[in-house]
Design an enzyme around this catalytic site. Structure first.
Site, mmCIF file in Angstrom:
data_model
loop_
_atom_site.group_PDB
_atom_site.id
_atom_site.type_symbol
_atom_site.label_atom_id
_atom_site.label_comp_id
_atom_site.label_asym_id
_atom_site.label_seq_id
_atom_site.Cartn_x
_atom_site.Cartn_y
_atom_site.Cartn_z
ATOM 1 N N HIS A 146 0.829 -1.207 0.000
ATOM 2 C CA HIS A 146 0.000 0.000 0.000
ATOM 3 C C HIS A 146 0.861 1.254 0.000
ATOM 4 O O HIS A 146 2.095 1.185 0.081
ATOM 5 C CB HIS A 146 -0.951 0.006 1.205
ATOM 6 N N CYS A 154 3.364 -4.745 6.685
ATOM 7 C CA CYS A 154 3.114 -4.683 5.239
ATOM 8 C C CYS A 154 4.350 -4.181 4.498
ATOM 9 O O CYS A 154 5.373 -3.875 5.085
ATOM 10 C CB CYS A 154 1.935 -3.756 4.959
#
Length: 424
Positions: A146, A154
């Site tokens: 992202h 992440c």
């Protein structure tokens, strides 16, 4: 007329205020932004179409995300490489929900995993836990690639980067690709890197990933990935079309003969390079050990002569004197340094014992919590390390502070450095 003028004024004011708060995304949605012309031109030059299939590779240590696209001949070629803005945890796979560890392995992204309305600009879920993770009892959710440059497990990119990465995936789905592969590795799996990490507890897990890495290097086609016996298997077919079970033992399987032959030749060359890398690293380690012994001998001799009142010259600039070390201001968190320095002045036979006693009971310097692993789970079947200590759940769609990416292992403890210097 006056009323019409008043309404016009109010309307113009409203538009002006809106212009302060709105962005171009309100006119051209961020999820539909097109790839830059330079990228389109590069694709054309490489024999790729805008909507041809895509795959991605991630390398933690190098901090890179690569985008590959299929050419007209069916093979893939790299089209873009991006510096990962942030990733959390350290080298090694993800084990448990909330451990703030970025995953490693082979993952699948389908259209439903794309998030055009992410609070982190744009995002797609990489599909953790996959069949391998689930078979080995690994837990977690919302593991993304992202934007917003903020990570809690992440792989986070800048908004500009994720805009392009998202567009590559979006266009491939528009072209008919049903899913694309994301390969996440700890580092580029060269002979030199594998030799460098041969003693890491994750080494067996990484060797398993390396087979899939090698198949792609050989064919430039994303490998067929399955799981059986709680292990990844690549480009294999079960006899009689038998369905593979992630937790059951692997049945008899076969590979295309041409791939098997090429892989054996590739592996033979790798084995030679790996042996050379091990030898080079062993030679370097011996040289460092010898240098450490010589430094310790010089310091001990210098200290004894100085203690007897002899006139002694300065030590070489690269070797700090025990006096300088002891007199230098020390941080409160490292009280063992001065004690270690005093151990240099002891007789050679007792230097190691005195040094170890000087640091006994002293807390060793700790790494940040996000990059410290502690064993709390059974060892998986492939020999990977146990699970790090679980932490509170911190999914990708939450704000979290992020440590700097791991860069290849922690610094040795003070006690270990002493042992290396004084051991005979």
């Amino acid at each position: 007329m006056t009323r019409l003028i008043k309404y016009a004024f109010l309307l113009s004011t409203a538009f002006a205020l809106a212009a302060c708060n709105e962005t171009l995304e309100d006119i051209a949605p961020k999820a539909e932004r097109q790839l830059p012309a330079r990228v389109v031109q590069t694709m054309k030059a490489k024999g790729m179409s805008k909507t041809s299939p895509v795959m991605m590779r991630i390398f933690k240590e190098e901090g890179k995300l690569e985008v590959w696209k299929a050419k007209t001949n069916g093979r893939y070629d790299i089209i873009a490489s991006y510096d990962i803005c942030k990733w959390s945890g350290q080298l090694g796979p993800k084990f448990t929900e909330g451990d703030r560890q970025a995953p490693e392995g082979f993952y699948t992204v389908r259209p439903g995993q794309m998030n055009p309305k992410s609070s982190y600009y744009l995002a797609f879920n990489i599909g953790f836990p996959n069949a391998y993770d689930q078979a080995n009892g690994r837990t977690g959710k919302h593991l993304m690639v992202h934007g917003a440059c903020s990570s809690a497990g992440c792989y986070s990119m800048t908004d500009e980067q994720i805009s392009e990465i998202y567009a590559f995936a979006r266009d491939s789905f528009k072209g008919g690709q049903r899913e694309f592969q994301v390969q996440a590795f700890p580092f580029r799996m060269t002979a030199e890197n594998m030799a460098r990490y041969r003693s890491d507890p994750n080494y067996d897990f990484w060797k398993m990933l390396k087979e899939g890495y090698d198949h792609f290097e050989l064919t430039k086609i994303p490998p067929k990935v399955d799981v059986c016996g709680k292990r990844y298997v690549f480009n294999r077919e079960a006899a009689d079309g038998e369905r593979l079970s992630p937790t059951a033992a692997c049945p008899p399987m076969s590979q295309p003969e041409s791939l098997l032959t090429a892989y054996r030749q590739y592996q033979a060359q790798y084995d030679i390079a790996f042996s050379k890398a091990l030898k080079a690293q062993s030679t370097a380690t011996r040289s460092e050990t010898i240098a450490g012994h010589e430094e310790a001998r010089l310091v001990a001799d210098w200290s004894k002569r100085r203690a007897r009142g002899e006139k002694v010259s300065r030590l070489p600039p690269n070797i700090p004197s025990p006096t300088a070390v002891a007199e230098a201001p020390q941080p409160a968190s490292t009280p063992a340094v001065a004690a270690t320095a005093s151990a240099y002045t002891a007789e050679p036979a007792s230097r190691l014992q005195n040094a170890l006693e000087a640091v006994a009971g002293q807390p060793e310097q700790q790494q940040p919590a996000e990059s410290t692993a502690a064993a709390v789970a059974p060892v998986p079947a492939e020999g990977a390390v146990p699970s790090p200590t679980p932490r509170p759940d911190t999914s990708a769609e939450r704000t979290a502070s992020v440590p700097a990416p791991a860069t290849g292992g922690q610094a040795p403890s003070l006690r270990r450095r002493i042992q290396n210097i004084f051991s005979r």
